[in-house]
Write a protein that holds these residues in place. Structure first.
Motif, PDB file in Angstrom:
ATOM      1  N   CYS A 116       0.850  -1.195   0.000  1.00  0.00           N
ATOM      2  CA  CYS A 116       0.000   0.000   0.000  1.00  0.00           C
ATOM      3  C   CYS A 116       0.879   1.236   0.000  1.00  0.00           C
ATOM      4  O   CYS A 116       1.913   1.266   0.666  1.00  0.00           O
ATOM      5  CB  CYS A 116      -0.902   0.043   1.227  1.00  0.00           C
ATOM      6  SG  CYS A 116      -2.451  -0.850   1.055  1.00  0.00           S
ATOM      7  N   SER A 117       0.466   2.257  -0.725  1.00  0.00           N
ATOM      8  CA  SER A 117       1.156   3.542  -0.665  1.00  0.00           C
ATOM      9  C   SER A 117       0.228   4.652  -1.122  1.00  0.00           C
ATOM     10  O   SER A 117      -0.516   4.494  -2.086  1.00  0.00           O
ATOM     11  CB  SER A 117       2.417   3.534  -1.541  1.00  0.00           C
ATOM     12  OG  SER A 117       3.094   4.775  -1.424  1.00  0.00           O
ATOM     13  N   ASP A 118       0.280   5.792  -0.399  1.00  0.00           N
ATOM     14  CA  ASP A 118      -0.410   6.997  -0.847  1.00  0.00           C
ATOM     15  C   ASP A 118       0.555   7.976  -1.504  1.00  0.00           C
ATOM     16  O   ASP A 118       0.160   9.056  -1.906  1.00  0.00           O
ATOM     17  CB  ASP A 118      -1.138   7.672   0.315  1.00  0.00           C
ATOM     18  CG  ASP A 118      -0.216   8.001   1.479  1.00  0.00           C
ATOM     19  OD1 ASP A 118       1.028   7.918   1.322  1.00  0.00           O
ATOM     20  OD2 ASP A 118      -0.732   8.343   2.561  1.00  0.00           O
ATOM     21  N   PHE A 119       1.841   7.584  -1.606  1.00  0.00           N
ATOM     22  CA  PHE A 119       2.887   8.346  -2.303  1.00  0.00           C
ATOM     23  C   PHE A 119       3.112   9.733  -1.706  1.00  0.00           C
ATOM     24  O   PHE A 119       3.652  10.619  -2.380  1.00  0.00           O
ATOM     25  CB  PHE A 119       2.574   8.464  -3.803  1.00  0.00           C
ATOM     26  CG  PHE A 119       2.362   7.133  -4.457  1.00  0.00           C
ATOM     27  CD1 PHE A 119       3.414   6.241  -4.612  1.00  0.00           C
ATOM     28  CD2 PHE A 119       1.106   6.749  -4.897  1.00  0.00           C
ATOM     29  CE1 PHE A 119       3.227   5.001  -5.195  1.00  0.00           C
ATOM     30  CE2 PHE A 119       0.899   5.511  -5.485  1.00  0.00           C
ATOM     31  CZ  PHE A 119       1.954   4.629  -5.636  1.00  0.00           C
ATOM     32  N   GLU A 120       2.733   9.923  -0.443  1.00  0.00           N
ATOM     33  CA  GLU A 120       2.895  11.234   0.170  1.00  0.00           C
ATOM     34  C   GLU A 120       4.323  11.521   0.605  1.00  0.00           C
ATOM     35  O   GLU A 120       4.621  12.628   1.043  1.00  0.00           O
ATOM     36  CB  GLU A 120       1.938  11.387   1.351  1.00  0.00           C
ATOM     37  CG  GLU A 120       0.482  11.560   0.934  1.00  0.00           C
ATOM     38  CD  GLU A 120       0.294  12.758   0.001  1.00  0.00           C
ATOM     39  OE1 GLU A 120       0.478  13.897   0.444  1.00  0.00           O
ATOM     40  OE2 GLU A 120      -0.013  12.528  -1.195  1.00  0.00           O
ATOM     41  N   GLY A 121       5.206  10.546   0.497  1.00  0.00           N
ATOM     42  CA  GLY A 121       6.609  10.806   0.800  1.00  0.00           C
ATOM     43  C   GLY A 121       7.300  11.661  -0.235  1.00  0.00           C
ATOM     44  O   GLY A 121       8.384  12.178   0.002  1.00  0.00           O
ATOM     45  N   GLY A 122       6.672  11.794  -1.417  1.00  0.00           N
ATOM     46  CA  GLY A 122       7.264  12.624  -2.458  1.00  0.00           C
ATOM     47  C   GLY A 122       8.301  11.931  -3.303  1.00  0.00           C
ATOM     48  O   GLY A 122       8.894  12.552  -4.187  1.00  0.00           O
ATOM     49  N   SER A 123       8.553  10.655  -3.052  1.00  0.00           N
ATOM     50  CA  SER A 123       9.452   9.874  -3.896  1.00  0.00           C
ATOM     51  C   SER A 123       8.856   8.487  -4.055  1.00  0.00           C
ATOM     52  O   SER A 123       8.038   8.044  -3.246  1.00  0.00           O
ATOM     53  CB  SER A 123      10.866   9.800  -3.307  1.00  0.00           C
ATOM     54  OG  SER A 123      10.839   9.251  -2.019  1.00  0.00           O
ATOM     55  N   LEU A 124       9.290   7.806  -5.093  1.00  0.00           N
ATOM     56  CA  LEU A 124       8.688   6.526  -5.436  1.00  0.00           C
ATOM     57  C   LEU A 124       9.155   5.431  -4.481  1.00  0.00           C
ATOM     58  O   LEU A 124      10.351   5.283  -4.248  1.00  0.00           O
ATOM     59  CB  LEU A 124       9.061   6.169  -6.874  1.00  0.00           C
ATOM     60  CG  LEU A 124       8.198   5.129  -7.578  1.00  0.00           C
ATOM     61  CD1 LEU A 124       6.785   5.655  -7.798  1.00  0.00           C
ATOM     62  CD2 LEU A 124       8.835   4.753  -8.903  1.00  0.00           C
ATOM     63  N   PRO A 125       8.251   4.650  -3.903  1.00  0.00           N
ATOM     64  CA  PRO A 125       8.681   3.543  -3.048  1.00  0.00           C
ATOM     65  C   PRO A 125       9.583   2.565  -3.801  1.00  0.00           C
ATOM     66  O   PRO A 125       9.361   2.272  -4.969  1.00  0.00           O
ATOM     67  CB  PRO A 125       7.358   2.861  -2.649  1.00  0.00           C
ATOM     68  CG  PRO A 125       6.331   3.939  -2.765  1.00  0.00           C
ATOM     69  CD  PRO A 125       6.773   4.777  -3.924  1.00  0.00           C
ATOM     70  N   SER A 126      10.577   2.053  -3.095  1.00  0.00           N
ATOM     71  CA  SER A 126      11.580   1.218  -3.748  1.00  0.00           C
ATOM     72  C   SER A 126      11.018  -0.114  -4.231  1.00  0.00           C
ATOM     73  O   SER A 126      11.609  -0.761  -5.085  1.00  0.00           O
ATOM     74  CB  SER A 126      12.744   0.950  -2.790  1.00  0.00           C
ATOM     75  OG  SER A 126      12.285   0.273  -1.634  1.00  0.00           O
TER      76      SER A 126
END
Length: 319
Positions: A116-126
């Motif tokens: 799961c990811s909402d991509f709010e970290g501002g970078s693409l999950p690895s």
């Protein structure tokens, strides 16, 4: 919007990589082996759009005003990993924002048990890797982080200017998925793919691919090897009827891939598209889920993806 996924113990450090997705039916872009469609395309970019349209029962028609605004950049990555039965949790951040994701192999259950990811970290999950692999060095030409989102301030933007530009993540042979999707064009007459499950290694021309995308101005389901197709209008090869996605509008796209059971189900905004329900495509042993844009006979377009959930159970369209 954030997603629950996991409980973790034992922290280590891991490096976040820039990543993306997969391809198929046309000849590939720079440096790769082609498929059966005979198209070639090079890298390019165009700006995203935001706007509005009328939505009802999973089908939306209309047009919207487009405004540009895309941000890209790099981020310092701080990664926390807890391992439990091959479970990995990665946290990436810029400016205090975080994206939490759970990789394949998680011991969690429900709609986020795979990822799961909402991509709010501002970078693409690895965990998300770019395919085709031979274009991975130029993935930044096709996949960037955008400063607008469905539930927050970030989403993944895919610049669909080549044959195949997809992000892939390992999955089991049966899984549920949910992602919010937006395009800068209305659904096209040409044939293109948004998301897919594949038995292959991520190369667009290897293995079986069961693909959800557009054709004849409507949502469709397509199988790579024999080009079998299900149209959401019931099979009439015209732009009349079917599930139509308007430009610059977020849609909740859900899917259930049951490889051993030979079944695929598709939902839009919480409503099942019965015309895209198949029970005799398989059995398959899926290896990867892919999202992005794969172009066979259609035009270029920009796609945005947000609030991705993959799991053993249906996540639904809620927060």
């Amino acid at each position: 919007m954030s997603f629950l996924a996991r409980s973790f113990s034992l922290l280590t450090l891991l490096t976040l990589a820039s990543v993306a997705a997969c391809g198929d039916d046309s000849s590939s872009g720079s440096g790769g082996a082609g498929g059966s469609g005979g198209e070639t395309a090079g890298p390019g970019s165009s700006s995203s759009g935001t706007g509005g349209a009328t939505t009802g029962s999973g089908v939306t028609t209309g047009s919207a005003t487009t405004t540009t605004g895309v941000t890209t950049g790099s981020a310092t990555t701080t990664t926390g990993v807890t391992t439990s039965a091959a479970t990995t949790g990665a946290t990436t951040g810029t400016g205090g924002d975080t994206t939490t994701s759970t990789a394949t192999g998680s011991t969690g259950s429900g709609g986020c048990s795979i990822f799961c990811s909402d991509f709010e970290g501002g970078s693409l999950p690895s965990e998300l890797q770019f395919f085709p692999e031979y274009l991975r060095a130029s993935a930044g030409d096709y996949v960037t982080m955008d400063s607008s989102g469905h539930s927050g301030s970030h989403s993944v933007k895919v610049t669909g200017s080549g044959f195949s530009q997809m992000l892939g993540i390992p999955v089991p042979s049966a899984f549920w998925g949910r992602v919010y999707v937006k395009s800068d064009t209305a659904i096209q007459m040409g044939h293109n793919t948004y998301v897919a499950a594949t038995t292959g290694n991520g190369d667009p021309n290897e293995g079986e691919h069961i693909r959800i995308g557009e054709h004849q101005c409507q949502l469709e389901l397509n199988r790579k090897t024999d080009d079998a197709e299900k149209l959401s209008n019931g099979g009439t090869y015209s732009c009349d009827g079917g599930v139509k996605l308007a430009a610059n509008t977020w849609y909740c796209l859900e899917f259930n891939y049951n490889g051993p059971g030979s079944e695929v189900r598709v939902f839009v905004d919480g409503t099942e598209v019965e015309q895209l329900h198949v029970t005799n495509w398989g059995p398959y042993d899926y290896k990867l889920f892919k999202l992005g844009f794969e172009k066979y006979h259609g035009g270029n377009k920009n796609m945005w993806y947000d609030d991705l959930a993959l799991g053993a159970e249906r996540a639904g369209c809620g927060p």
